[in-house]
Design an enzyme around this catalytic site. Structure first.
Site, PDB file in Angstrom:
ATOM      1  N   PRO A   2       0.839  -1.209   0.000  1.00 39.05           N
ATOM      2  CA  PRO A   2       0.000   0.000   0.000  1.00 39.05           C
ATOM      3  C   PRO A   2       0.870   1.254   0.000  1.00 39.05           C
ATOM      4  O   PRO A   2       1.803   1.370   0.784  1.00 39.05           O
ATOM      5  CB  PRO A   2      -0.771  -0.099   1.320  1.00 39.05           C
ATOM      6  CG  PRO A   2      -0.663  -1.526   1.743  1.00 39.05           C
ATOM      7  CD  PRO A   2       0.633  -2.026   1.178  1.00 39.05           C
ATOM      8  N   GLU A   3       0.581   2.156  -0.916  1.00 41.01           N
ATOM      9  CA  GLU A   3       1.297   3.426  -0.976  1.00 41.01           C
ATOM     10  C   GLU A   3       0.424   4.507  -0.343  1.00 41.01           C
ATOM     11  O   GLU A   3      -0.712   4.245   0.041  1.00 41.01           O
ATOM     12  CB  GLU A   3       1.612   3.768  -2.441  1.00 41.01           C
ATOM     13  CG  GLU A   3       2.588   2.808  -3.105  1.00 41.01           C
ATOM     14  CD  GLU A   3       4.018   2.966  -2.573  1.00 41.01           C
ATOM     15  OE1 GLU A   3       4.288   3.968  -1.887  1.00 41.01           O
ATOM     16  OE2 GLU A   3       4.840   2.086  -2.855  1.00 41.01           O
ATOM     17  N   HIS A  91      -5.368 -14.870   8.823  1.00 43.02           N
ATOM     18  CA  HIS A  91      -4.461 -13.729   8.999  1.00 43.02           C
ATOM     19  C   HIS A  91      -5.146 -12.510   9.615  1.00 43.02           C
ATOM     20  O   HIS A  91      -4.610 -11.417   9.576  1.00 43.02           O
ATOM     21  CB  HIS A  91      -3.823 -13.360   7.664  1.00 43.02           C
ATOM     22  CG  HIS A  91      -3.099 -14.502   7.026  1.00 43.02           C
ATOM     23  ND1 HIS A  91      -1.974 -15.064   7.585  1.00 43.02           N
ATOM     24  CD2 HIS A  91      -3.360 -15.214   5.904  1.00 43.02           C
ATOM     25  CE1 HIS A  91      -1.563 -16.070   6.822  1.00 43.02           C
ATOM     26  NE2 HIS A  91      -2.385 -16.182   5.795  1.00 43.02           N
ATOM     27  N   ARG A 110       1.602 -11.169   5.692  1.00 38.17           N
ATOM     28  CA  ARG A 110       3.066 -11.199   5.774  1.00 38.17           C
ATOM     29  C   ARG A 110       3.601 -10.579   7.061  1.00 38.17           C
ATOM     30  O   ARG A 110       4.783 -10.691   7.348  1.00 38.17           O
ATOM     31  CB  ARG A 110       3.664 -10.513   4.543  1.00 38.17           C
ATOM     32  CG  ARG A 110       3.295 -11.260   3.262  1.00 38.17           C
ATOM     33  CD  ARG A 110       3.923 -10.633   2.051  1.00 38.17           C
ATOM     34  NE  ARG A 110       5.377 -10.714   2.093  1.00 38.17           N
ATOM     35  CZ  ARG A 110       6.191 -10.177   1.182  1.00 38.17           C
ATOM     36  NH1 ARG A 110       5.658  -9.511   0.182  1.00 38.17           N
ATOM     37  NH2 ARG A 110       7.487 -10.295   1.273  1.00 38.17           N
ATOM     38  N   ARG A 151      23.860  17.728  -2.873  1.00 39.85           N
ATOM     39  CA  ARG A 151      23.634  16.278  -2.809  1.00 39.85           C
ATOM     40  C   ARG A 151      23.908  15.626  -4.163  1.00 39.85           C
ATOM     41  O   ARG A 151      23.404  16.071  -5.198  1.00 39.85           O
ATOM     42  CB  ARG A 151      22.185  15.986  -2.399  1.00 39.85           C
ATOM     43  CG  ARG A 151      21.890  16.377  -0.970  1.00 39.85           C
ATOM     44  CD  ARG A 151      20.943  15.364  -0.362  1.00 39.85           C
ATOM     45  NE  ARG A 151      20.297  15.893   0.834  1.00 39.85           N
ATOM     46  CZ  ARG A 151      19.377  15.229   1.517  1.00 39.85           C
ATOM     47  NH1 ARG A 151      18.976  14.028   1.112  1.00 39.85           N
ATOM     48  NH2 ARG A 151      18.840  15.752   2.592  1.00 39.85           N
TER      49      ARG A 151
END
Ligand SMILES: [Zn+2]
Length: 270
Positions: A2-3, A91, A110, A151
């Site tokens: 999931p983002e 789960h 997971r 950077r």
């Protein structure tokens, strides 16, 4: 995984079912996910009313008077609000029972997710080092430009650094860089202020679009798994290794960055 858009979609789906509800109890079917589940989940939550459901980066905070349950979906986690009589599956690790005859159920095959506690008036260490929210006013081209001076890291890695800005995952970074015309391997310190303004706008537009998509595709609230906020046909570079640029027809190039493939157009992105 999931983002940010999926987590925000989850938050929006959950909030109407949670806010204002009193918590009757919490059931843990195992003691840990990625880390041990905080003792406060069972000790503090029951009896309290949910004041708000807030998102920070990819964390969700279920706020009650004495603190917040701090939750992350990890790689495979999902949350559902279900009738209290719904049998739990393999789960379904945590149930939080509400006074609406429903439970908030946390499923995570997971177990890379977490369920921690943040006392009221404090900030959890996991949240302390995070950069600004990408859709907030604190995030703009000047913010990127200032932080990037000197950077040498690739601009894509810089954009995905959670201390720079939160929630810009691989897919959104790749697409935003394409939209802004910036080569993903260009040194972050060698991108101009003007181009960072384009990049920040692209990040905001892409995430806002994905959230709007998530809101329309996730009818039954919550299914971060397998329900990306973006449709495949809307992607310009992500996952299109070996195909041609939709804008100019040039074959897209790919190289790995941080063990993940990064795809770009050698003509459109400099
Ligand atoms: Zn192109």
């Amino acid at each position: 995984m999931p983002e940010l858009p999926e987590v925000e979609t989850t938050r929006r789906g959950l909030a109407p079912h949670l806010v204002g509800r009193r918590i009757l109890g919490a059931t843990l079917r195992r003691p840990d996910l990625r880390w041990p589940i905080a003792g406060e989940i069972t000790a503090e939550l029951p009896g309290q009313r949910i004041d708000a459901v807030v998102r920070r980066a990819k964390y969700l905070l279920v706020e009650v008077q004495t603190g917040s349950a701090l939750l992350h979906l990890g790689m495979s986690g999902s949350l559902r609000v279900l009738p209290v009589t719904t049998p739990h599956g393999l789960h379904d690790h945590v149930d939080i029972a509400l006074d609406s005859d429903r439970v908030l159920r946390f499923n995570d095959p997971r177990r890379f997710g977490c369920l921690l506690w943040q006392p009221a008036g404090t900030m959890h260490p996991l949240l302390a080092e995070l950069g600004p929210e990408p859709l907030s006013g604190a995030f703009d081209g000047d913010h990127l430009w200032r932080l990037s001076r000197g950077r040498s890291a690739p601009v894509k890695a810089f954009l995905m650094d959670q201390s720079v800005v939160v929630g810009v995952g691989n897919i959104y970074a790749a697409e935003a860089l394409f939209r802004a015309g910036i080569h993903p391997f260009r040194a972050a310190g060698r991108v101009s202020r003007q181009r960072y303004a384009l990049l920040a706008d692209a990040v905001k537009a892409i995430l806002a679009h994905a959230i709007a998509r998530g809101g329309t595709t996730l009818r039954d609230f919550i299914s971060p798994d397998g329900a990306p906020g973006y449709f495949e046909q809307e992607l310009f570079v992500y996952g299109r290794e070996g195909e041609r640029c939709k804008t100019c027809g040039t074959p897209l190039r790919a190289r790995s960055l941080g063990q993940r493939p990064t795809v770009w157009c050698p003509r459109c992105q400099r």
